[in-house]
Design a protein around this motif. Structure first.
Motif, short mmCIF file in Angstrom:
data_model
loop_
_atom_site.label_atom_id
_atom_site.label_comp_id
_atom_site.label_asym_id
_atom_site.label_seq_id
_atom_site.Cartn_x
_atom_site.Cartn_y
_atom_site.Cartn_z
N ASN A 68 43.68 -18.36 -14.63
CA ASN A 68 44.70 -17.65 -13.85
C ASN A 68 44.30 -16.23 -13.49
OD1 ASN A 68 46.42 -19.81 -13.76
ND2 ASN A 68 47.50 -19.25 -15.62
N THR A 69 43.59 -15.56 -14.38
CA THR A 69 43.24 -14.17 -14.10
C THR A 69 41.77 -14.00 -13.75
OG1 THR A 69 42.84 -13.74 -16.46
CG2 THR A 69 45.04 -13.24 -15.60
N ASN A 73 39.20 -9.36 -13.96
CA ASN A 73 40.61 -9.40 -14.28
C ASN A 73 41.48 -8.63 -13.31
OD1 ASN A 73 42.93 -7.90 -16.05
ND2 ASN A 73 42.73 -10.07 -16.53
N HIS A 74 41.08 -7.41 -12.93
CA HIS A 74 41.94 -6.64 -12.02
C HIS A 74 41.15 -5.55 -11.31
CE1 HIS A 74 42.23 -4.25 -15.80
NE2 HIS A 74 42.35 -3.21 -14.99
N LEU A 97 54.98 -5.32 -12.29
CA LEU A 97 55.17 -6.26 -13.39
C LEU A 97 56.02 -5.68 -14.52
CD1 LEU A 97 51.62 -7.88 -13.58
CD2 LEU A 97 53.62 -8.58 -12.25
N PHE A 112 50.88 -2.37 -13.42
CA PHE A 112 50.23 -3.52 -12.80
C PHE A 112 51.17 -4.11 -11.75
CE2 PHE A 112 47.78 -3.71 -16.79
CZ PHE A 112 46.50 -3.84 -16.27
N SER A 114 50.90 -7.35 -8.27
CA SER A 114 50.06 -8.38 -7.65
C SER A 114 49.84 -8.10 -6.18
CB SER A 114 50.72 -9.76 -7.79
OG SER A 114 50.82 -10.11 -9.14
N GLY A 118 47.92 -12.95 -5.11
CA GLY A 118 48.13 -13.04 -6.54
C GLY A 118 47.11 -12.27 -7.36
N GLU A 119 46.20 -11.56 -6.70
CA GLU A 119 45.21 -10.79 -7.45
C GLU A 119 45.92 -9.67 -8.20
OE1 GLU A 119 44.94 -9.06 -3.21
OE2 GLU A 119 45.45 -10.96 -4.16
N LEU A 120 45.45 -9.40 -9.41
CA LEU A 120 46.06 -8.38 -10.25
C LEU A 120 45.52 -7.01 -9.85
CD1 LEU A 120 48.01 -8.03 -12.62
CD2 LEU A 120 46.06 -8.28 -14.16
N GLN A 122 46.15 -2.56 -10.23
CA GLN A 122 46.63 -1.56 -11.19
C GLN A 122 46.58 -0.16 -10.58
OE1 GLN A 122 43.93 -0.75 -14.47
NE2 GLN A 122 45.63 -0.62 -15.90
#
Length: 128
Positions: A68-69, A73-74, A97, A112, A114, A118-120, A122
């Motif tokens: 999922n991530t 990650n971000h 979030l 954080f 999206s 859906g990419e995370l 920050q």
């Protein structure tokens, strides 16, 4: 509002091996290393470009696979004032979030949210 690209976070399974790889292969140096929220983290930089970093993250407790991530990650961006940025982007329709900033490893604050796929993402206000 965004002042620069902050860092890219990469999920790793062996922190020592990953630090050795980035250090020996690409000459990255460790700026900060520590544990927070059941994660070990290390921030690496290049002397020629110290304002852009790689954050290595190793989960200390198993969370399953990273489907999922992802391994990356971000994507993080520096902001001067996290509260101002939160308000500004919230008015633009960003759904964060959390409603409260979380503390970073170095004493700054972060949020954080999206991206469109859906990419995370920050926002980070660096600590003093």
């Amino acid at each position: 509002m965004i002042s620069k690209m902050e860092h890219v976070a990469v999920m790793v399974t062996d922190m020592e091996r990953s630090i050795k790889f980035y250090s020996e292969t690409f000459r990255f140096k460790v700026r900060l290393r520590g544990v927070r929220f059941d994660r070990e983290m290390a921030f690496l930089y290049l002397e020629s470009h110290p304002s852009m970093e790689i954050e290595l993250i190793q989960e200390l407790k198993s969370i399953g696979d990273y489907s999922n991530t992802g391994k990356v990650n971000h994507l993080a961006f520096t902001v001067e004032d996290i509260d101002e940025a939160f308000s500004y982007y919230k008015e633009k329709g960003i759904e964060f979030l959390s409603d409260e900033a979380k503390q970073t490893l170095e004493g700054g604050r972060m949020f954080f949210f999206s991206g469109p796929d859906g990419e995370l993402l920050q926002l980070v206000e660096r600590g003093l």
